[in-house]
Design an enzyme around this catalytic site. Structure first.
Site, PDB file in Angstrom:
ATOM      1  N   GLU B  14      46.347  39.991  33.016  1.00 47.15           N
ATOM      2  CA  GLU B  14      46.398  39.764  34.469  1.00 47.15           C
ATOM      3  C   GLU B  14      47.455  38.720  34.842  1.00 47.15           C
ATOM      4  OE1 GLU B  14      43.962  38.636  32.641  1.00 47.15           O
ATOM      5  OE2 GLU B  14      43.278  36.665  33.303  1.00 47.15           O
ATOM      6  N   HIS B  35      37.291  41.519  26.657  1.00 50.84           N
ATOM      7  CA  HIS B  35      36.154  41.750  27.548  1.00 50.84           C
ATOM      8  C   HIS B  35      35.264  42.877  27.065  1.00 50.84           C
ATOM      9  CE1 HIS B  35      38.798  39.244  30.207  1.00 50.84           C
ATOM     10  NE2 HIS B  35      37.642  38.619  30.252  1.00 50.84           N
ATOM     11  N   ASP B  44      37.070  38.392  35.065  1.00 52.59           N
ATOM     12  CA  ASP B  44      37.870  37.193  35.343  1.00 52.59           C
ATOM     13  C   ASP B  44      39.104  37.433  36.199  1.00 52.59           C
ATOM     14  OD1 ASP B  44      39.370  38.660  33.584  1.00 52.59           O
ATOM     15  OD2 ASP B  44      39.957  36.935  32.347  1.00 52.59           O
ATOM     16  N   GLU B 134      30.272  37.758  34.178  1.00 56.51           N
ATOM     17  CA  GLU B 134      30.810  37.677  32.815  1.00 56.51           C
ATOM     18  C   GLU B 134      30.089  36.600  32.013  1.00 56.51           C
ATOM     19  OE1 GLU B 134      35.132  37.625  32.527  1.00 56.51           O
ATOM     20  OE2 GLU B 134      35.014  36.510  30.648  1.00 56.51           O
TER      21      GLU B 134
END
Lengths: 109, 149
Positions: B14, B35, B44, B134
């Protein structure tokens, strides 16, 4: 024009910052000059780095890149400690929220 | 902001998707290793950025996929702007930087602000909740690993 101190350039173990005369900043993710294995300290450092980079108007263009032929290839989970501990995760949460708010850009919402 | 990608963008890709333009070498691959593939929620900002740039359907398949995607696929999805020969990503990004430097500074800065604004709004809305989800999944993963050992 006033300028900020660029003392943040040498502040981050895993982010090498190099700026040329025209203001093109190359921000290179690395571990000891090779591909970055992302650690908990980097999660903390990059929030500060992205904030300082965004705030410094001497950075005219930012280029994000990696090292050793990779961008970011790996993560060291153990460096984060026990992520089931709310005290540990609280820091991960707060840093993760901040890096999105900054987005390498100075204005805040 | 320009991202120059060689090789593996498998962790925190990202960051690259916060760039206005992503230049990738032909051998570059994109993946979200930490993840879902590692047992936790992709909360996130990885979903926010990928769905913003590639569309939600592609982003969901990407995040649940245990295998990386190629630079060519990422270009087809609109995440990567240009694919260049291996070893050329940074030099091509430098060329683009020279081109962008030709416009007045305020134009360049304000274009960055305007172009990133919708993504920033989404990140501000989505990432706090995503990281809470998360975090709960991280605790569940630790618990399951402890139970297994």
């Amino acid at each position: 024009m006033p300028t900020l101190r660029d003392d943040y350039f040498d502040a981050y173990r895993s982010l090498k910052l190099t700026r040329d005369a025209e203001g093109v900043l190359v921000a290179q993710f690395h571990t000891d000059g090779g591909p970055l294995t992302f650690k908990a300290q980097d999660h903390t450092d990059f929030v500060d780095a992205f904030y300082r980079i965004a705030q410094d108007r001497a950075n005219k263009i930012v280029i994000l890149t990696g090292a050793g032929g990779d961008f970011i290839p790996a993560i060291d989970f153990a460096s984060f400690g026990n992520v089931g501990d709310p005290g540990i995760w609280s820091q991960v949460h707060d840093e993760g929220v901040q890096i999105g708010r900054i987005s390498l850009t100075y204005e805040y919402q | 902001v320009i991202a120059a990608i060689e090789g593996r963008a498998h962790v925190h890709s990202e960051y690259a998707l916060l760039a206005n333009v992503v230049v990738a070498a032909e051998g570059a691959t994109f993946h979200d290793a930490p993840h879902f593939a590692g047992g936790i929620v992709p909360g996130d900002g990885i979903f926010t950025t990928w769905s913003y740039r590639a569309g939600a359907g592609r982003a969901e398949a990407f995040l649940l996929n245990p295998q990386p995607i190629t630079a060519a696929v990422a270009q087809q999805w609109g995440v990567v702007a240009e694919v260049v020969p291996n070893g050329r990503a940074l030099s091509r990004a430098q060329e683009l930087a020279r081109q962008y430097l030709k416009v007045p500074e305020v134009t360049r800065r304000n274009s960055r602000v305007h172009l990133i604004h919708p993504l920033k709004e989404r990140l501000v809305r989505e990432v706090g909740y995503g990281l809470s989800l998360e975090g709960a999944s991280a605790a569940a993963l630790v618990k399951s690993l402890q139970a297994a050992s």
